[in-house]
Design an enzyme around this catalytic site. Structure first.
Site, PDB file in Angstrom:
ATOM      1  N   CYS A 113       0.910  -1.296   0.003  1.00  0.00           N
ATOM      2  CA  CYS A 113       0.007   0.033  -0.101  1.00  0.00           C
ATOM      3  C   CYS A 113       0.935   1.303   0.040  1.00  0.00           C
ATOM      4  O   CYS A 113       0.220   2.534  -0.413  1.00  0.00           O
ATOM      5  CB  CYS A 113      -0.874   0.054   1.108  1.00  0.00           C
ATOM      6  SG  CYS A 113      -2.039  -1.237   1.053  1.00  0.00           S
ATOM      7  N   HIS A 250      -3.477   7.178   2.999  1.00  0.00           N
ATOM      8  CA  HIS A 250      -3.662   5.673   2.499  1.00  0.00           C
ATOM      9  C   HIS A 250      -5.333   5.526   2.933  1.00  0.00           C
ATOM     10  O   HIS A 250      -5.506   5.589   4.157  1.00  0.00           O
ATOM     11  CB  HIS A 250      -2.711   4.786   2.764  1.00  0.00           C
ATOM     12  CG  HIS A 250      -3.038   3.175   2.561  1.00  0.00           C
ATOM     13  ND1 HIS A 250      -3.536   3.094   1.320  1.00  0.00           N
ATOM     14  CD2 HIS A 250      -3.178   2.210   3.315  1.00  0.00           C
ATOM     15  CE1 HIS A 250      -3.976   1.696   1.365  1.00  0.00           C
ATOM     16  NE2 HIS A 250      -3.566   1.242   2.463  1.00  0.00           N
ATOM     17  N   ASN A 280      -9.969  -0.274   0.418  1.00  0.00           N
ATOM     18  CA  ASN A 280      -8.630  -0.224   0.319  1.00  0.00           C
ATOM     19  C   ASN A 280      -8.011  -0.919  -0.950  1.00  0.00           C
ATOM     20  O   ASN A 280      -8.228  -1.938  -1.194  1.00  0.00           O
ATOM     21  CB  ASN A 280      -7.949  -1.053   1.527  1.00  0.00           C
ATOM     22  CG  ASN A 280      -6.292  -1.159   1.365  1.00  0.00           C
ATOM     23  OD1 ASN A 280      -5.852  -0.381   0.637  1.00  0.00           O
ATOM     24  ND2 ASN A 280      -5.894  -1.579   2.530  1.00  0.00           N
TER      25      ASN A 280
HETATM   26  N1  ACO Z   1     -17.967  -9.357   9.760  1.00  0.00           N
HETATM   27  C1  ACO Z   1     -18.342  -9.568  10.612  1.00  0.00           C
HETATM   28  N2  ACO Z   1     -17.530 -10.096  12.004  1.00  0.00           N
HETATM   29  C2  ACO Z   1     -16.261 -10.026  11.581  1.00  0.00           C
HETATM   30  C3  ACO Z   1     -15.669  -9.735  10.390  1.00  0.00           C
HETATM   31  C4  ACO Z   1     -16.514  -9.429   9.436  1.00  0.00           C
HETATM   32  N3  ACO Z   1     -16.062  -9.073   8.211  1.00  0.00           N
HETATM   33  N4  ACO Z   1     -14.272  -9.816  10.428  1.00  0.00           N
HETATM   34  C5  ACO Z   1     -14.016 -10.176  11.654  1.00  0.00           C
HETATM   35  N5  ACO Z   1     -15.295 -10.422  12.446  1.00  0.00           N
HETATM   36  C6  ACO Z   1     -15.144 -10.487  13.882  1.00  0.00           C
HETATM   37  C7  ACO Z   1     -14.009 -11.439  14.115  1.00  0.00           C
HETATM   38  O1  ACO Z   1     -13.997 -12.828  13.976  1.00  0.00           O
HETATM   39  C8  ACO Z   1     -14.008 -11.070  15.786  1.00  0.00           C
HETATM   40  O2  ACO Z   1     -14.998 -11.966  16.421  1.00  0.00           O
HETATM   41  P1  ACO Z   1     -14.709 -12.563  17.790  1.00  0.00           P
HETATM   42  O3  ACO Z   1     -14.748 -11.325  18.770  1.00  0.00           O
HETATM   43  O4  ACO Z   1     -15.921 -13.383  18.116  1.00  0.00           O
HETATM   44  O5  ACO Z   1     -13.613 -13.358  17.768  1.00  0.00           O
HETATM   45  C9  ACO Z   1     -14.624  -9.529  15.643  1.00  0.00           C
HETATM   46  O6  ACO Z   1     -15.382  -9.603  14.508  1.00  0.00           O
HETATM   47  C10 ACO Z   1     -13.675  -8.792  16.140  1.00  0.00           C
HETATM   48  O7  ACO Z   1     -12.627  -8.746  15.305  1.00  0.00           O
HETATM   49  P2  ACO Z   1     -11.327  -7.751  15.417  1.00  0.00           P
HETATM   50  O8  ACO Z   1     -10.402  -8.201  14.368  1.00  0.00           O
HETATM   51  O9  ACO Z   1     -10.848  -7.665  16.650  1.00  0.00           O
HETATM   52  O10 ACO Z   1     -11.903  -6.747  14.877  1.00  0.00           O
HETATM   53  P3  ACO Z   1     -11.345  -4.996  14.571  1.00  0.00           P
HETATM   54  O11 ACO Z   1     -12.474  -3.978  15.494  1.00  0.00           O
HETATM   55  O12 ACO Z   1      -9.836  -4.958  15.117  1.00  0.00           O
HETATM   56  O13 ACO Z   1     -11.415  -4.808  13.083  1.00  0.00           O
HETATM   57  C11 ACO Z   1     -10.070  -4.818  11.081  1.00  0.00           C
HETATM   58  C12 ACO Z   1     -10.925  -5.607  12.302  1.00  0.00           C
HETATM   59  C13 ACO Z   1     -11.215  -3.976  10.449  1.00  0.00           C
HETATM   60  C14 ACO Z   1      -9.427  -5.595  10.283  1.00  0.00           C
HETATM   61  C15 ACO Z   1      -9.117  -3.836  11.948  1.00  0.00           C
HETATM   62  O14 ACO Z   1      -8.114  -4.521  12.677  1.00  0.00           O
HETATM   63  C16 ACO Z   1      -8.167  -3.292  10.894  1.00  0.00           C
HETATM   64  O15 ACO Z   1      -8.542  -2.292   9.996  1.00  0.00           O
HETATM   65  N6  ACO Z   1      -6.875  -3.359  10.654  1.00  0.00           N
HETATM   66  C17 ACO Z   1      -5.968  -2.775   9.831  1.00  0.00           C
HETATM   67  C18 ACO Z   1      -6.283  -3.489   8.506  1.00  0.00           C
HETATM   68  C19 ACO Z   1      -5.385  -2.713   7.075  1.00  0.00           C
HETATM   69  O16 ACO Z   1      -5.276  -1.684   7.146  1.00  0.00           O
HETATM   70  N7  ACO Z   1      -5.095  -3.585   6.307  1.00  0.00           N
HETATM   71  C20 ACO Z   1      -4.402  -3.086   5.405  1.00  0.00           C
HETATM   72  C21 ACO Z   1      -2.927  -2.942   5.172  1.00  0.00           C
HETATM   73  S1  ACO Z   1      -2.471  -2.032   3.735  1.00  0.00           S
HETATM   74  C22 ACO Z   1      -1.681  -3.292   2.617  1.00  0.00           C
HETATM   75  O17 ACO Z   1      -0.503  -3.311   2.619  1.00  0.00           O
HETATM   76  C23 ACO Z   1      -2.509  -4.290   2.065  1.00  0.00           C
END
Ligand code: ACO
Length: 323
Positions: A113, A250, A280
């Site tokens: 990214c 980003h 993204n």
């Molecule tokens: N729908 C419903 N529930 C979901 C989903 C979904 N799509 N995805 C995960 N869950 C659940 C999980 O299983 C978890 O359930 P549990 O509590 O029963 O175990 C719960 O939701 C919470 O999951 P978390 O991972 O703790 O959720 P969080 O609030 O941290 O959000 C997210 C997750 C959105 C991925 C966040 O961590 C994030 O944005 N991280 C950064 C990701 C990013 O920017 N990636 C791109 C990098 S750039 C590159 O180079 C590609």
């Protein structure tokens, strides 16, 4: 003193829209979960388009905006991790597609990214040193190809697209003021995608080549590194938060963007976001946002624009530009 001025921008996103509601029919998720945790409502998905095909459309629009022909370009640098071929590079395919002169230099950069800002940094150095007069800098990614569409924790986050900028070496105070790129390979396994071929009979136990992400860890590192990267270009240039006309971060997660905005104490209207519509798009996210901001009239001559990105590698980067 020579500076690299951005004299034209362009972007392209595929026509197919995949909404959060559509995803509800594919994995156990909800529009409410996706939009509150990320800010994303829909994304574009390429159906049969290649990275180079999308990039070529963005590049043509950028050349048109710059009032240049492909023959004027000396250097093509493409940030991408989703080239349709192991080789040649997307940059060389674009050179052929657009008719950029033989003998120009064209290559891809792998920084996930952060790819567009890595490409910008390289082009800026060529232009300022007299190694090139006009450069095409592109960010393109087709993450729909890397995603496990059964994995709800990643498939809701990404979309496809391309963005491009034409840079020109010019004297004066306008252009790239500072650009910084960084990496920390120790955290490579926070966010990765193997390039292995699971059907290679000589490589037993190959993992599927899907994107793997530790979302929570990525989130924490993103907030920290984006904050550091912003501070760095502000110190390089002596700029104060009140000097910044527009921050183009980003587009990964609205909560990460808000953390960067709060650090600078910028009002919402001085931060450009479009991740609600595209998700993204990896290396394409900053140049698509820049092109939209320019075409919407949100960027005026001599405005100070700040860019900041993070991505797999781990990589992070920032730039300050006087428009
Ligand atoms: N729908 C419903 N529930 C979901 C989903 C979904 N799509 N995805 C995960 N869950 C659940 C999980 O299983 C978890 O359930 P549990 O509590 O029963 O175990 C719960 O939701 C919470 O999951 P978390 O991972 O703790 O959720 P969080 O609030 O941290 O959000 C997210 C997750 C959105 C991925 C966040 O961590 C994030 O944005 N991280 C950064 C990701 C990013 O920017 N990636 C791109 C990098 S750039 C590159 O180079 C590609």
């Amino acid at each position: 003193m020579l500076r690299s001025r951005i004299i034209g921008t362009g972007s392209y996103v595929p026509e197919k829209v995949l909404t959060n509601r559509d995803l509800e029919g594919m994995v156990e998720t909800s529009d409410e979960w996706i939009s509150t945790r990320t800010g994303i409502r829909e994304r574009r998905i390429s159906a049969g388009e290649t990275a180079s095909g999308m990039a070529a459309r963005a590049a043509k629009a950028a050349l048109k905006a710059a009032g240049l022909s492909a023959k004027d370009i000396d250097l093509v640098v493409v940030g991408t991790v989703t080239a349709e071929m192991a080789f040649p590079s997307v940059a060389c395919l674009i050179q052929a597609e657009l008719g950029i002169k033989a003998g120009a230099a064209a290559f891809d950069v792998s920084a996930a990214c952060s790819g567009f800002l890595y490409a910008l940094d390289i082009a800026d150095r060529y232009l300022r040193s007299g190694g090139a007069g006009k450069a095409l800098v592109i960010g393109v990614d087709k993450f729909s190809n890397l995603i496990d569409w059964k994995d709800r924790s990643t498939c809701v986050l990404f979309g496809d697209g391309a963005g491009a900028a034409v840079l020109s070496a010019e004297k004066g105070s306008r252009g790239v003021l500072s650009c910084r790129i960084h990496s920390d390979g120790r955290h490579w396994d926070t966010l990765y995608c193997r390039a292995s071929r699971p059907d290679n009979p000589f490589e037993k136990g190959n993992e599927q080549p899907y994107l793997v992400m530790n979302g929570n860890e990525t989130f924490k590192i993103a907030v920290r590194t984006m904050g550091q990267a912003i501070k760095e270009v502000m110190e390089d240039t002596g700029l104060k938060p009140e000097d910044i006309s527009l921050l183009i971060p980003h587009q990964a997660n609205m909560r990460i963007i808000n953390a960067a905005r709060e650090r600078l104490k910028l009002p919402e209207e001085r931060v450009y976001t479009n991740l609600d519509r595209y998700g993204n798009t990896s290396a394409a996210s900053i140049p698509i946002a820049l092109d939209e901001a320019v075409r919407d009239g949100k960027v005026k001559d001599n405005d100070i624009i700040l860019f900041v990105a993070f991505g797999g590698g781990l990589t992070w980067a920032s730039a300050a530009v006087r428009w």
